[in-house]
Design a protein around this motif. Structure first.
Motif, PDB file in Angstrom:
ATOM      1  N   ARG A 137     -11.848 -40.124  79.961  1.00 32.55           N
ATOM      2  CA  ARG A 137     -11.705 -38.859  80.713  1.00 32.55           C
ATOM      3  C   ARG A 137     -10.263 -38.713  81.181  1.00 32.55           C
ATOM      4  N   VAL A 138      -9.737 -37.505  81.092  1.00 38.91           N
ATOM      5  CA  VAL A 138      -8.387 -37.234  81.566  1.00 38.91           C
ATOM      6  C   VAL A 138      -8.480 -36.684  82.985  1.00 38.91           C
ATOM      7  N   GLN A 139      -7.832 -37.380  83.896  1.00 39.55           N
ATOM      8  CA  GLN A 139      -7.767 -36.949  85.287  1.00 39.55           C
ATOM      9  C   GLN A 139      -6.341 -36.453  85.524  1.00 39.55           C
ATOM     10  N   ARG A 140      -6.218 -35.213  85.949  1.00 37.06           N
ATOM     11  CA  ARG A 140      -4.885 -34.611  86.126  1.00 37.06           C
ATOM     12  C   ARG A 140      -4.589 -34.383  87.598  1.00 37.06           C
ATOM     13  N   GLY A 141      -3.500 -34.984  88.054  1.00 37.42           N
ATOM     14  CA  GLY A 141      -3.027 -34.788  89.422  1.00 37.42           C
ATOM     15  C   GLY A 141      -3.492 -35.877  90.371  1.00 37.42           C
ATOM     16  N   THR A 191      -9.759 -38.700  94.200  1.00 38.93           N
ATOM     17  CA  THR A 191     -11.181 -38.347  94.338  1.00 38.93           C
ATOM     18  C   THR A 191     -12.046 -39.113  93.347  1.00 38.93           C
ATOM     19  N   GLU A 192     -11.626 -39.141  92.088  1.00 36.65           N
ATOM     20  CA  GLU A 192     -12.420 -39.819  91.054  1.00 36.65           C
ATOM     21  C   GLU A 192     -12.489 -41.325  91.301  1.00 36.65           C
ATOM     22  N   HIS A 193     -11.404 -41.900  91.773  1.00 36.09           N
ATOM     23  CA  HIS A 193     -11.435 -43.338  92.056  1.00 36.09           C
ATOM     24  C   HIS A 193     -12.295 -43.637  93.281  1.00 36.09           C
ATOM     25  N   GLN A 194     -12.249 -42.781  94.274  1.00 36.99           N
ATOM     26  CA  GLN A 194     -13.105 -43.030  95.432  1.00 36.99           C
ATOM     27  C   GLN A 194     -14.572 -43.012  95.034  1.00 36.99           C
ATOM     28  N   LYS A 195     -14.916 -42.141  94.095  1.00 36.52           N
ATOM     29  CA  LYS A 195     -16.301 -42.084  93.607  1.00 36.52           C
ATOM     30  C   LYS A 195     -16.730 -43.423  93.008  1.00 36.52           C
ATOM     31  N   ILE A 196     -15.878 -44.023  92.179  1.00 33.62           N
ATOM     32  CA  ILE A 196     -16.271 -45.293  91.556  1.00 33.62           C
ATOM     33  C   ILE A 196     -16.192 -46.448  92.548  1.00 33.62           C
ATOM     34  N   PHE A 197     -15.258 -46.376  93.507  1.00 33.31           N
ATOM     35  CA  PHE A 197     -15.184 -47.425  94.528  1.00 33.31           C
ATOM     36  C   PHE A 197     -16.445 -47.427  95.391  1.00 33.31           C
ATOM     37  N   ASP A 198     -17.036 -46.269  95.566  1.00 36.83           N
ATOM     38  CA  ASP A 198     -18.233 -46.138  96.402  1.00 36.83           C
ATOM     39  C   ASP A 198     -19.528 -46.381  95.632  1.00 36.83           C
ATOM     40  N   THR A 199     -19.440 -46.505  94.311  1.00 34.49           N
ATOM     41  CA  THR A 199     -20.661 -46.637  93.500  1.00 34.49           C
ATOM     42  C   THR A 199     -20.548 -47.831  92.547  1.00 34.49           C
ATOM     43  N   VAL A 200     -20.275 -47.581  91.289  1.00 36.46           N
ATOM     44  CA  VAL A 200     -20.362 -48.613  90.243  1.00 36.46           C
ATOM     45  C   VAL A 200     -19.385 -49.772  90.422  1.00 36.46           C
ATOM     46  N   TYR A 201     -18.252 -49.548  91.092  1.00 40.25           N
ATOM     47  CA  TYR A 201     -17.283 -50.624  91.294  1.00 40.25           C
ATOM     48  C   TYR A 201     -17.203 -51.066  92.752  1.00 40.25           C
ATOM     49  N   GLN A 202     -18.230 -50.780  93.517  1.00 37.04           N
ATOM     50  CA  GLN A 202     -18.225 -51.158  94.923  1.00 37.04           C
ATOM     51  C   GLN A 202     -18.107 -52.675  95.058  1.00 37.04           C
ATOM     52  N   ALA A 238       0.603 -36.432  87.960  1.00 39.22           N
ATOM     53  CA  ALA A 238       0.325 -37.503  86.987  1.00 39.22           C
ATOM     54  C   ALA A 238      -0.928 -37.230  86.169  1.00 39.22           C
ATOM     55  N   ASP A 239      -0.976 -37.851  84.999  1.00 43.68           N
ATOM     56  CA  ASP A 239      -2.159 -37.852  84.144  1.00 43.68           C
ATOM     57  C   ASP A 239      -2.699 -39.278  84.086  1.00 43.68           C
ATOM     58  N   PHE A 240      -4.010 -39.408  84.214  1.00 41.62           N
ATOM     59  CA  PHE A 240      -4.679 -40.705  84.158  1.00 41.62           C
ATOM     60  C   PHE A 240      -5.826 -40.595  83.162  1.00 41.62           C
ATOM     61  N   VAL A 241      -5.784 -41.413  82.100  1.00 43.26           N
ATOM     62  CA  VAL A 241      -6.894 -41.477  81.146  1.00 43.26           C
ATOM     63  C   VAL A 241      -7.675 -42.735  81.503  1.00 43.26           C
ATOM     64  N   ASP A 242      -8.919 -42.540  81.934  1.00 40.01           N
ATOM     65  CA  ASP A 242      -9.711 -43.686  82.383  1.00 40.01           C
ATOM     66  C   ASP A 242     -10.305 -44.439  81.202  1.00 40.01           C
ATOM     67  N   VAL A 243     -10.986 -45.533  81.502  1.00 39.65           N
ATOM     68  CA  VAL A 243     -11.475 -46.440  80.466  1.00 39.65           C
ATOM     69  C   VAL A 243     -12.548 -45.799  79.579  1.00 39.65           C
ATOM     70  N   VAL A 244     -13.170 -44.713  80.028  1.00 41.50           N
ATOM     71  CA  VAL A 244     -14.146 -44.027  79.180  1.00 41.50           C
ATOM     72  C   VAL A 244     -13.560 -42.771  78.541  1.00 41.50           C
ATOM     73  N   HIS A 250      -2.804 -44.839  80.932  1.00 42.45           N
ATOM     74  CA  HIS A 250      -3.918 -44.857  79.979  1.00 42.45           C
ATOM     75  C   HIS A 250      -4.565 -46.227  80.060  1.00 42.45           C
ATOM     76  N   ASN A 251      -5.854 -46.262  80.348  1.00 46.94           N
ATOM     77  CA  ASN A 251      -6.604 -47.496  80.524  1.00 46.94           C
ATOM     78  C   ASN A 251      -7.533 -47.701  79.333  1.00 46.94           C
ATOM     79  N   THR A 252      -7.476 -48.870  78.715  1.00 49.96           N
ATOM     80  CA  THR A 252      -8.306 -49.167  77.554  1.00 49.96           C
ATOM     81  C   THR A 252      -8.997 -50.506  77.757  1.00 49.96           C
ATOM     82  N   GLY A 253     -10.314 -50.515  77.645  1.00 49.40           N
ATOM     83  CA  GLY A 253     -11.064 -51.758  77.743  1.00 49.40           C
ATOM     84  C   GLY A 253     -10.756 -52.665  76.570  1.00 49.40           C
ATOM     85  N   ARG A 254     -10.768 -53.973  76.833  1.00 48.23           N
ATOM     86  CA  ARG A 254     -10.528 -54.966  75.783  1.00 48.23           C
ATOM     87  C   ARG A 254     -11.823 -55.716  75.528  1.00 48.23           C
TER      88      ARG A 254
END
Length: 148
Positions: A42-46, A52-63, A34-40, A118-122
């Motif tokens: 960045r393209v995350q592939r696979g 991994t990238e989501h665990q990083k934000i769950f452990d930090t800015v979105y804890q 899969a391809d995931f384009v985050d709200v900023v 694809h995630n887009t902030g509103r």
């Protein structure tokens, strides 16, 4: 609006995974490639990268954050392939992203897995144009400078 049961199940599972802060469970809803384009943007592939990238934000800015997500609409693109639009509200209790955030997502789903997301902030249009009343009255296609 067409909503298939697998889409409802995917969204419920994603909300559970986010609210548990579990990157692997979040990514389990994605196809292996899969391809995931985050709200900023960045393209995350696979799936592994998405986990991994989501665990990083769950452990930090979105804890401790809480996600609510619902289907806005869905339509079939091909046999077994859906185009799905969702809207979400994210409540972040503290830290640099504290507050309530709204977004819209576009997903392509096949066989119960997300192929692309694809995630887009509103935001409010007045905020986007910096409270410029004249600009806010125009359609986005008219935003070019008047003297150009």
């Amino acid at each position: 609006m067409t909503i298939s049961m697998p889409v409802d199940e995917i969204l419920a599972g994603m909300a559970r995974a986010w609210n548990a802060g579990d990157g692997a469970a979040w990514a389990a809803h994605f196809a292996e490639d899969a391809d995931f384009v985050d709200v900023v943007g960045r393209v995350q592939r696979g799936r592994d990268v998405i986990a991994t990238e989501h665990q990083k934000i769950f452990d930090t800015v979105y804890q401790g954050s809480r996600l609510a997500i619902r289907c806005l609409d869905s339509r079939q693109l091909a046999d077994g392939v859906l185009l799905v639009h969702t809207v979400s509200t994210l409540r972040v209790p503290e830290g640099p992203r504290a507050g309530e955030w709204h977004a819209i997502q576009t997903k392509i789903v096949r066989d119960g897995k997300i192929l692309a997301f694809h995630n887009t902030g509103r935001m409010d249009l007045a905020d986007f144009v910096g409270d410029d009343e004249g600009l806010a009255r125009r359609s986005p296609q008219e935003w070019r400078r008047q003297d150009s």
